[in-house]
Design an enzyme around this catalytic site. Structure first.
Site, PDB file in Angstrom:
ATOM      1  N   CYS A 187     -25.925  15.891  49.403  1.00 31.35           N
ATOM      2  CA  CYS A 187     -25.876  16.776  50.560  1.00 31.35           C
ATOM      3  C   CYS A 187     -25.371  16.017  51.793  1.00 31.35           C
ATOM      4  O   CYS A 187     -25.900  14.953  52.126  1.00 31.35           O
ATOM      5  CB  CYS A 187     -27.257  17.356  50.838  1.00 31.35           C
ATOM      6  SG  CYS A 187     -27.280  18.512  52.230  1.00 31.35           S
TER       7      CYS A 187
ATOM      8  N   HIS B 235     -20.731  16.369  41.880  1.00 30.28           N
ATOM      9  CA  HIS B 235     -19.875  17.208  42.710  1.00 30.28           C
ATOM     10  C   HIS B 235     -18.566  16.461  42.885  1.00 30.28           C
ATOM     11  O   HIS B 235     -18.533  15.366  43.444  1.00 30.28           O
ATOM     12  CB  HIS B 235     -20.545  17.468  44.059  1.00 30.28           C
ATOM     13  CG  HIS B 235     -19.814  18.440  44.911  1.00 30.28           C
ATOM     14  ND1 HIS B 235     -20.440  19.205  45.869  1.00 30.28           N
ATOM     15  CD2 HIS B 235     -18.506  18.787  44.979  1.00 30.28           C
ATOM     16  CE1 HIS B 235     -19.544  19.975  46.471  1.00 30.28           C
ATOM     17  NE2 HIS B 235     -18.365  19.723  45.947  1.00 30.28           N
TER      18      HIS B 235
ATOM     19  N   MET C 143     -28.852  25.248  46.423  1.00 29.75           N
ATOM     20  CA  MET C 143     -28.123  25.592  47.649  1.00 29.75           C
ATOM     21  C   MET C 143     -29.119  25.915  48.750  1.00 29.75           C
ATOM     22  O   MET C 143     -29.926  26.842  48.612  1.00 29.75           O
ATOM     23  CB  MET C 143     -27.176  26.772  47.390  1.00 29.75           C
ATOM     24  CG  MET C 143     -26.012  26.422  46.475  1.00 29.75           C
ATOM     25  SD  MET C 143     -24.953  27.832  46.057  1.00 29.75           S
ATOM     26  CE  MET C 143     -25.913  28.589  44.720  1.00 29.75           C
TER      27      MET C 143
ATOM     28  N   GLY D 141     -21.894  26.798  41.916  1.00 24.08           N
ATOM     29  CA  GLY D 141     -22.590  27.012  43.177  1.00 24.08           C
ATOM     30  C   GLY D 141     -22.308  28.361  43.786  1.00 24.08           C
ATOM     31  O   GLY D 141     -22.841  29.380  43.362  1.00 24.08           O
ATOM     32  N   ARG D 142     -21.407  28.388  44.782  1.00 28.50           N
ATOM     33  CA  ARG D 142     -21.221  29.601  45.578  1.00 28.50           C
ATOM     34  C   ARG D 142     -20.759  30.803  44.770  1.00 28.50           C
ATOM     35  O   ARG D 142     -21.138  31.939  45.067  1.00 28.50           O
ATOM     36  CB  ARG D 142     -20.243  29.308  46.722  1.00 28.50           C
ATOM     37  CG  ARG D 142     -20.886  28.514  47.859  1.00 28.50           C
ATOM     38  CD  ARG D 142     -19.856  28.001  48.836  1.00 28.50           C
ATOM     39  NE  ARG D 142     -19.040  26.951  48.240  1.00 28.50           N
ATOM     40  CZ  ARG D 142     -17.927  26.488  48.771  1.00 28.50           C
ATOM     41  NH1 ARG D 142     -17.467  27.009  49.897  1.00 28.50           N
ATOM     42  NH2 ARG D 142     -17.250  25.503  48.190  1.00 28.50           N
TER      43      ARG D 142
END
Length: 340
Positions: A103, A174, A21, A237-238
């Site tokens: 990305c 993703h 990230m 991820g987040r």
């Protein structure tokens, strides 16, 4: 560690990984996450091949031995440049070299790498082949299910087959499209609908490949569900950044079958104090580290006070590990007061 042992350890570690990230998963963040999980695979922020090769920014490869297993994510689209960057990453000691094909940021598009490369599987294959030939560390790919008006059902299996033919055996997918026009990078993380089932179908189509799912995964329960459904790995991820203890403290036991007790955020904070002291002694700033620690106690009593103390105090001149110790004492005091 022998190469064979390293290969197997990285495969095991990739059952659960923390996603690369930008501006978040720097070396301070990774060390914190390693204190919470001894086994999960950690990724660097994306490092561009031009920065390493043309800009000679080898300082971007700095990491500590305590971070392993750790993977370097590279961005780029020139096979020769990526091969040299991969070689530098291998020399720096990374356990995996990952190519970013996911990305969606403007600056990534302008450099013709990231998610826009989903439109050029032949070029991605050429890049991966060059990276594999240049050094001994495993090369992997992180991609989207497609971009813009592409049909993921058609595009994704064709992309995987083309790239896997070069020797890439591990993909992190993703489970969202990237819309390169019309959506900001932030919107691309939320607005395109998730299609986890498509990623599961890719595992059915390519049973010999190691397939990890990424995107919208919020809990260890979800991670365990994907693994039980047949996927080889889960990349978070987040949620792992904003609530690291929720994702990582029990991960070694629940995902990897470890017999050791679960880690605790309190122990991680105590273990960070000498690292913080050393960082400051080298001229660093406290908030460079503590910004990654704000979510350690998310959802627990005292979490708001913890965040406030670190946010308000870490940027002040002279702030040091004693501020972090005081904030930790505040957490303990809140728990004691509630128990009384």
């Amino acid at each position: 560690m022998a190469d064979k042992d390293k290969k197997y350890s990285i495969l095991d570690a990739s059952r659960l990984s923390v996603a690369p990230m930008m501006d978040w998963t720097d070396r301070h963040c990774r060390l914190l996450h390693r204190l919470l999980s001894r086994r999960a695979l950690l990724y660097t922020e994306m490092v561009t091949a031009p920065a390493l090769v043309r800009g000679h920014a080898v300082h971007l490869l700095e990491h500590s031995p305590g971070e392993h297993p750790v993977a370097l994510q590279l961005g780029g689209s020139d096979p020769t440049e990526l091969a040299e960057a991969a070689r530098l990453g291998a020399e720096a000691g990374y356990d995996e070299i990952n190519l970013n094909v996911g990305c969606p940021s403007d600056r990534v598009q302008s450099g013709t790498f990231g998610a826009v490369l989903m439109k050029e599987p032949g070029l991605v294959a050429e890049c991966c082949a060059a990276m594999i030939a240049a050094q001994p560390v495993e090369v992997t790919v992180k991609c989207r299910i497609g971009v813009d008006d592409q049909d993921p059902e058609t595009v994704l299996p064709e992309f995987i087959a083309r790239v896997a033919a070069t020797g890439v055996g591990r993909f992190a997918i993703h489970a969202r499209k990237a819309w390169l026009e019309g959506l900001s990078p932030k919107e691309n993380r939320d607005i395109p609908p998730l299609d986890h089932d498509l990623v599961l179908r890719m595992k059915g189509l390519f049973p010999a490949l190691h397939i990890s799912v990424n995107g919208g995964i919020e809990s260890l329960d979800e991670a365990e569900g994907f693994l039980a459904a047949g996927l080889d790995g889960v990349m978070v991820g987040r949620a792992a950044y904003h609530r690291p203890a929720d994702i990582l403290c029990a991960a070694d036991r629940r995902i990897f079958g470890a017999m050791e007790p679960d880690s605790t955020p309190e122990d991680a904070v105590r273990a960070m104090l000498p690292y913080i002291e050393d960082h400051l002694a080298q001229g660093g700033r406290l908030n460079q580290i503590t910004r990654h620690m704000l979510g350690l106690f998310a959802g627990r009593p005292g979490a708001r006070q913890w965040r406030r103390m670190l946010s308000d105090g870490a940027a002040r001149p002279g702030a040091g590990p004693e501020l972090v110790a005081a904030a930790l004492a505040g957490i303990a005091g809140t728990l004691h007061a509630r128990a009384s």
